[in-house]
Design a protein around this motif. Structure first.
Motif, PDB file in Angstrom:
ATOM      1  N   VAL A 189       0.839  -1.196   0.000  1.00  0.00           N
ATOM      2  CA  VAL A 189       0.000   0.000   0.000  1.00  0.00           C
ATOM      3  C   VAL A 189       0.880   1.255   0.000  1.00  0.00           C
ATOM      4  O   VAL A 189       0.626   2.214  -0.731  1.00  0.00           O
ATOM      5  CB  VAL A 189      -0.966  -0.007   1.207  1.00  0.00           C
ATOM      6  N   GLY A 190       1.927   1.233   0.794  1.00  0.00           N
ATOM      7  CA  GLY A 190       2.857   2.369   0.818  1.00  0.00           C
ATOM      8  C   GLY A 190       3.508   2.588  -0.536  1.00  0.00           C
ATOM      9  O   GLY A 190       3.630   3.727  -1.002  1.00  0.00           O
ATOM     10  N   PHE A 191       3.915   1.498  -1.179  1.00  0.00           N
ATOM     11  CA  PHE A 191       4.523   1.608  -2.504  1.00  0.00           C
ATOM     12  C   PHE A 191       3.522   2.172  -3.502  1.00  0.00           C
ATOM     13  O   PHE A 191       3.871   3.021  -4.334  1.00  0.00           O
ATOM     14  CB  PHE A 191       5.026   0.244  -2.970  1.00  0.00           C
ATOM     15  N   ALA A 192       2.279   1.728  -3.430  1.00  0.00           N
ATOM     16  CA  ALA A 192       1.246   2.234  -4.345  1.00  0.00           C
ATOM     17  C   ALA A 192       1.000   3.727  -4.116  1.00  0.00           C
ATOM     18  O   ALA A 192       0.814   4.482  -5.084  1.00  0.00           O
ATOM     19  CB  ALA A 192      -0.048   1.444  -4.163  1.00  0.00           C
ATOM     20  N   ILE A 193       1.020   4.157  -2.867  1.00  0.00           N
ATOM     21  CA  ILE A 193       0.831   5.581  -2.569  1.00  0.00           C
ATOM     22  C   ILE A 193       1.983   6.404  -3.136  1.00  0.00           C
ATOM     23  O   ILE A 193       1.776   7.452  -3.755  1.00  0.00           O
ATOM     24  CB  ILE A 193       0.668   5.797  -1.056  1.00  0.00           C
ATOM     25  N   VAL A 194       3.208   5.933  -2.942  1.00  0.00           N
ATOM     26  CA  VAL A 194       4.381   6.654  -3.456  1.00  0.00           C
ATOM     27  C   VAL A 194       4.356   6.685  -4.983  1.00  0.00           C
ATOM     28  O   VAL A 194       4.606   7.728  -5.600  1.00  0.00           O
ATOM     29  CB  VAL A 194       5.684   6.008  -2.932  1.00  0.00           C
ATOM     30  N   LEU A 195       4.041   5.565  -5.605  1.00  0.00           N
ATOM     31  CA  LEU A 195       3.989   5.505  -7.061  1.00  0.00           C
ATOM     32  C   LEU A 195       2.883   6.412  -7.607  1.00  0.00           C
ATOM     33  O   LEU A 195       3.087   7.131  -8.599  1.00  0.00           O
ATOM     34  CB  LEU A 195       3.764   4.061  -7.510  1.00  0.00           C
ATOM     35  N   GLY A 196       1.739   6.407  -6.962  1.00  0.00           N
ATOM     36  CA  GLY A 196       0.645   7.292  -7.379  1.00  0.00           C
ATOM     37  C   GLY A 196       1.009   8.757  -7.217  1.00  0.00           C
ATOM     38  O   GLY A 196       0.683   9.588  -8.071  1.00  0.00           O
TER      39      GLY A 196
END
Length: 72
Positions: A28-35
């Motif tokens: 989820v953290g990676f998805a937030i950073v990527l977004g």
């Protein structure tokens, strides 16, 4: 001996569940950073993309206005 095996099995299951939660939180953290990076890139490139799109649309309008009508 059976109690020790049961306790170890429970401990391993708990470890697997907590590790799964950890990987889920990381995902989820990676998805937030990527977004966020994608949104920033769009925000920075947006005005340039809009200028290019308007320029090309104007060129298409000129080309279609100059085209000769088809004769039957």
């Amino acid at each position: 001996m059976e109690r020790i095996k049961s306790f170890l099995a429970s401990a391993l299951i708990a470890l697997i569940v907590f590790a799964g939660f950890g990987f889920g939180i990381m995902a989820v953290g990676f998805a937030i950073v990527l977004g966020g990076a994608f949104a920033l890139a769009l925000r920075l490139a947006g005005p340039r993309l809009m200028e290019e799109a308007e320029k090309r649309a104007a060129e298409v309008r000129v080309d279609t206005a100059e085209a000769e009508p088809a004769t039957a």
